[in-house]
Design a protein around this motif. Structure first.
Motif, PDB file in Angstrom:
ATOM      1  N   UNK A 153      -7.609  15.914   3.181  1.00 27.12           N
ATOM      2  CA  UNK A 153      -8.401  15.411   4.317  1.00 27.12           C
ATOM      3  C   UNK A 153      -7.798  15.769   5.669  1.00 27.12           C
ATOM      4  N   UNK A 154      -6.570  16.269   5.658  1.00 28.03           N
ATOM      5  CA  UNK A 154      -5.868  16.543   6.906  1.00 28.03           C
ATOM      6  C   UNK A 154      -4.858  15.468   7.265  1.00 28.03           C
ATOM      7  N   UNK A 155      -4.664  14.496   6.384  1.00 26.63           N
ATOM      8  CA  UNK A 155      -3.727  13.405   6.669  1.00 26.63           C
ATOM      9  C   UNK A 155      -2.293  13.913   6.801  1.00 26.63           C
ATOM     10  N   UNK A 156      -1.845  14.769   5.883  1.00 31.16           N
ATOM     11  CA  UNK A 156      -0.466  15.280   5.949  1.00 31.16           C
ATOM     12  C   UNK A 156      -0.256  16.135   7.200  1.00 31.16           C
ATOM     13  N   UNK A 157      -1.151  17.085   7.525  1.00 30.03           N
ATOM     14  CA  UNK A 157      -0.974  17.832   8.775  1.00 30.03           C
ATOM     15  C   UNK A 157      -0.975  16.924  10.013  1.00 30.03           C
ATOM     16  N   UNK A 158      -1.751  15.851   9.971  1.00 30.73           N
ATOM     17  CA  UNK A 158      -1.770  14.905  11.086  1.00 30.73           C
ATOM     18  C   UNK A 158      -0.391  14.268  11.262  1.00 30.73           C
ATOM     19  N   UNK A 159       0.244  13.880  10.161  1.00 23.81           N
ATOM     20  CA  UNK A 159       1.595  13.316  10.229  1.00 23.81           C
ATOM     21  C   UNK A 159       2.590  14.334  10.778  1.00 23.81           C
ATOM     22  N   UNK A 160       2.464  15.590  10.354  1.00 19.76           N
ATOM     23  CA  UNK A 160       3.373  16.635  10.838  1.00 19.76           C
ATOM     24  C   UNK A 160       3.180  16.899  12.326  1.00 19.76           C
ATOM     25  N   UNK A 177       0.844  -1.201   0.000  1.00 17.18           N
ATOM     26  CA  UNK A 177       0.000   0.000   0.000  1.00 17.18           C
ATOM     27  C   UNK A 177       0.880   1.252   0.000  1.00 17.18           C
ATOM     28  N   UNK A 178       1.950   1.246   0.800  1.00 19.27           N
ATOM     29  CA  UNK A 178       2.867   2.387   0.841  1.00 19.27           C
ATOM     30  C   UNK A 178       3.502   2.595  -0.537  1.00 19.27           C
ATOM     31  N   UNK A 179       3.947   1.521  -1.172  1.00 18.52           N
ATOM     32  CA  UNK A 179       4.550   1.626  -2.503  1.00 18.52           C
ATOM     33  C   UNK A 179       3.547   2.190  -3.507  1.00 18.52           C
ATOM     34  N   UNK A 180       2.286   1.785  -3.404  1.00 16.05           N
ATOM     35  CA  UNK A 180       1.248   2.311  -4.302  1.00 16.05           C
ATOM     36  C   UNK A 180       1.053   3.811  -4.076  1.00 16.05           C
ATOM     37  N   UNK A 181       1.093   4.248  -2.825  1.00 19.97           N
ATOM     38  CA  UNK A 181       0.971   5.683  -2.513  1.00 19.97           C
ATOM     39  C   UNK A 181       2.172   6.434  -3.073  1.00 19.97           C
ATOM     40  N   UNK A 182       3.373   5.856  -2.968  1.00 22.21           N
ATOM     41  CA  UNK A 182       4.556   6.476  -3.563  1.00 22.21           C
ATOM     42  C   UNK A 182       4.365   6.641  -5.076  1.00 22.21           C
ATOM     43  N   UNK A 183       3.838   5.623  -5.739  1.00 20.37           N
ATOM     44  CA  UNK A 183       3.646   5.689  -7.191  1.00 20.37           C
ATOM     45  C   UNK A 183       2.634   6.773  -7.554  1.00 20.37           C
ATOM     46  N   UNK A 184       1.557   6.899  -6.785  1.00 17.07           N
ATOM     47  CA  UNK A 184       0.590   7.977  -7.023  1.00 17.07           C
ATOM     48  C   UNK A 184       1.261   9.342  -6.884  1.00 17.07           C
ATOM     49  N   UNK A 185       2.083   9.471  -5.844  1.00 18.90           N
ATOM     50  CA  UNK A 185       2.774  10.743  -5.613  1.00 18.90           C
ATOM     51  C   UNK A 185       3.724  11.065  -6.764  1.00 18.90           C
ATOM     52  N   UNK A 186       4.420  10.057  -7.268  1.00 11.35           N
ATOM     53  CA  UNK A 186       5.328  10.273  -8.402  1.00 11.35           C
ATOM     54  C   UNK A 186       4.568  10.816  -9.609  1.00 11.35           C
ATOM     55  N   UNK A 187       3.396  10.260  -9.879  1.00 10.93           N
ATOM     56  CA  UNK A 187       2.591  10.715 -11.022  1.00 10.93           C
ATOM     57  C   UNK A 187       2.130  12.150 -10.819  1.00 10.93           C
ATOM     58  N   UNK A 188       1.701  12.474  -9.614  1.00 13.75           N
ATOM     59  CA  UNK A 188       1.248  13.830  -9.313  1.00 13.75           C
ATOM     60  C   UNK A 188       2.391  14.822  -9.488  1.00 13.75           C
ATOM     61  N   UNK A 189       3.559  14.472  -8.964  1.00 16.09           N
ATOM     62  CA  UNK A 189       4.727  15.347  -9.057  1.00 16.09           C
ATOM     63  C   UNK A 189       5.152  15.517 -10.512  1.00 16.09           C
ATOM     64  N   UNK A 225      10.888  12.612   6.150  1.00 13.94           N
ATOM     65  CA  UNK A 225      11.193  12.283   4.750  1.00 13.94           C
ATOM     66  C   UNK A 225      10.052  11.443   4.175  1.00 13.94           C
ATOM     67  N   UNK A 226      10.046  11.331   2.879  1.00 15.93           N
ATOM     68  CA  UNK A 226       9.146  10.451   2.125  1.00 15.93           C
ATOM     69  C   UNK A 226       7.684  10.585   2.561  1.00 15.93           C
ATOM     70  N   UNK A 227       7.209  11.815   2.667  1.00 16.18           N
ATOM     71  CA  UNK A 227       5.812  12.043   3.015  1.00 16.18           C
ATOM     72  C   UNK A 227       4.960  11.973   1.749  1.00 16.18           C
ATOM     73  N   UNK A 228       3.918  11.161   1.801  1.00 14.03           N
ATOM     74  CA  UNK A 228       2.995  11.039   0.670  1.00 14.03           C
ATOM     75  C   UNK A 228       1.621  10.652   1.197  1.00 14.03           C
ATOM     76  N   UNK A 229       0.605  11.156   0.540  1.00 13.97           N
ATOM     77  CA  UNK A 229      -0.781  10.868   0.909  1.00 13.97           C
ATOM     78  C   UNK A 229      -1.488  10.300  -0.315  1.00 13.97           C
TER      79      UNK A 229
END
Length: 186
Positions: free
Chosen positions: A109-116, A15-27, A98-102
């Motif tokens: 949704x607030x997921x990234x601020x929650x991690x921070x 699941x983490x790898x899939x989120x990384x791949x989504x982030x790569x496409x967005x970037x 490092x390696x923050x991705x949602x």
């Protein structure tokens, strides 16, 4: 929505790898060269889990986002150009994110601020003075999110490969309350 932060489990690295791949496409769609290649990938996720540094934000039972938290300094942060760290350029008592991705469906949704927030709480528990993070200059969405959550742009750092990144820092309560003296004297 109910969000918690906990360590990533070994069976969640797909699941983490899939989120990384989504982030790569967005970037890539933003025209940014960050994360364009084999990094980060499933092996990165597995390594982070083995090292005990990978954190997941779980939203309503689903792994919505991830980051790594490194509490013992980041060599590429030793030199900062065009500015200085809030807690001093010689300070090595900070948490690195490092390696923050949602996941796409949880962005906004607030997921990234929650991690921070979790990173800041964990840093404070450890008596660290701040949380530091970097991002690509062109990643306006990430930069806005960091600044909205109290992170201050401090200057430019260079990754091991020489690529420049905008460096951010946010003080913890330990830095603001002066408890660093007590910590250093222990």
């Amino acid at each position: 929505m109910n969000m918690i932060v906990r360590p990533v489990k070994p069976e969640e690295t797909g699941r983490v790898a899939a989120i990384f791949e989504e982030a790569k496409k967005t970037i890539a769609a933003l025209g940014i060269d960050q994360w364009q290649g084999d990094y980060p990938n499933r092996e990165t996720a597995e390594s982070d889990v083995r090292a005990g540094i990978s954190c997941a934000v779980i939203e309503d039972g689903v792994l919505a986002g991830v980051c790594t938290l490194i509490p013992d300094g980041e060599p590429t942060y030793d030199v900062i150009e065009d500015g200085e760290w809030l807690t001093g350029n010689d300070n090595r008592r900070y948490m690195t994110v490092h390696r923050m991705a949602v996941a796409v469906e949880y962005r906004g949704s607030g997921a990234a601020p929650c991690l921070l927030r979790f990173a800041g709480e964990r840093a404070e528990e450890l008596g660290l003075l701040s949380v530091r993070i970097d991002t690509h200059e062109g990643n306006a969405v990430m930069r806005r999110m960091l600044e909205k959550n109290g992170f201050v742009p401090c200057g430019i750092i260079h990754l091991a490969n020489g690529d420049p990144r905008v460096a951010y820092e946010k003080r913890t309560g330990s830095a603001e309350s002066g408890t660093e003296e007590t910590y250093e004297n222990q």
